[in-house]
Write an enzyme that holds these catalytic residues in place. Structure first.
Site, PDB file in Angstrom:
ATOM      1  N   HIS A  69       0.832  -1.207   0.000  1.00 32.96           N
ATOM      2  CA  HIS A  69       0.000   0.000   0.000  1.00 32.96           C
ATOM      3  C   HIS A  69       0.865   1.255   0.000  1.00 32.96           C
ATOM      4  O   HIS A  69       1.893   1.302   0.662  1.00 32.96           O
ATOM      5  CB  HIS A  69      -0.938  -0.004   1.221  1.00 32.96           C
ATOM      6  CG  HIS A  69      -2.091  -0.932   1.040  1.00 32.96           C
ATOM      7  ND1 HIS A  69      -1.959  -2.298   1.146  1.00 32.96           N
ATOM      8  CD2 HIS A  69      -3.376  -0.690   0.726  1.00 32.96           C
ATOM      9  CE1 HIS A  69      -3.135  -2.851   0.906  1.00 32.96           C
ATOM     10  NE2 HIS A  69      -3.997  -1.905   0.647  1.00 32.96           N
ATOM     11  N   GLN A  90      -7.944   8.053  -2.486  1.00 32.11           N
ATOM     12  CA  GLN A  90      -7.263   9.136  -1.781  1.00 32.11           C
ATOM     13  C   GLN A  90      -7.874  10.497  -2.135  1.00 32.11           C
ATOM     14  O   GLN A  90      -8.083  11.340  -1.263  1.00 32.11           O
ATOM     15  CB  GLN A  90      -5.758   9.121  -2.083  1.00 32.11           C
ATOM     16  CG  GLN A  90      -5.046   7.962  -1.400  1.00 32.11           C
ATOM     17  CD  GLN A  90      -3.551   8.188  -1.285  1.00 32.11           C
ATOM     18  OE1 GLN A  90      -3.081   9.316  -1.148  1.00 32.11           O
ATOM     19  NE2 GLN A  90      -2.794   7.097  -1.321  1.00 32.11           N
TER      20      GLN A  90
END
Length: 176
Positions: A69, A90
């Site tokens: 990640h 995000q």
């Protein structure tokens, strides 16, 4: 793309891995391993197979998943090298719109977290906003490593479920 479970079960190996390969961030090997468990009876069965595979991994394997990640609001976001899914997640949480103080705090906490645990902070961005992400990052830096590894894996599963839902229809009652 929202396939029903029958369409998922009918996918050849390569297509299955290409389409579902980033359900767990940068871990197509999980999707590849789960393909052999077809036919899946339902969305929940497919999701369960992914979770069971993750749960069966040794702790080092779970940490490997976490290391795949990207940092939130990190250099991958700045340089445009995030996966399509991570970028959308995000951006949706406002990680691409931090003011300079927030960006500085995020970078400092991300670094502190990685130094403490050896893997990046993972949180399901789609279920949080930037204020909550910053708060969680600060609070979770205080955890023990085993607690944080388990928490990170639970967040991976949330991310995986939401990504899977964008590709596969969730269970619906049988049509007459």
């Amino acid at each position: 793309m929202n396939m029903d479970i029958a369409a998922v079960n009918a996918l050849p190996y390569e297509d299955f891995v290409n389409i579902l390969g980033n359900v767990v961030e940068r871990c197509p090997i999980i999707t590849a391993a789960v393909w052999s468990r077809r036919p899946f009876l339902s969305f929940s069965d497919l999701e369960g197979a992914i979770s069971e595979f993750i749960d069966a991994l040794p702790e080092s394997g779970k940490e490997g998943i976490l290391r795949c990640h990207p940092d939130l609001a990190g250099r991958d976001l700045q340089s445009g090298t995030l996966t399509r899914e991570s970028h959308q997640e995000q951006a949706g949480a406002g990680m691409d719109a931090l003011n300079s103080a927030e960006a500085s705090r995020m970078a400092r906490l991300n670094q502190e977290y990685k130094e403490r645990f050896g893997f990046p902070f993972v949180i399901c961005a789609r279920m949080n906003d930037k204020a909550n992400i910053l708060r969680q990052l600060f609070e979770r830096c205080q955890n023990e490593r085993a607690v944080e590894r388990a928490r990170g894996i639970e967040e991976v599963k949330k991310i995986s479920r939401l990504r899977l839902q964008s590709l596969v229809l969730t269970d619906a009652p049988n049509k007459l």
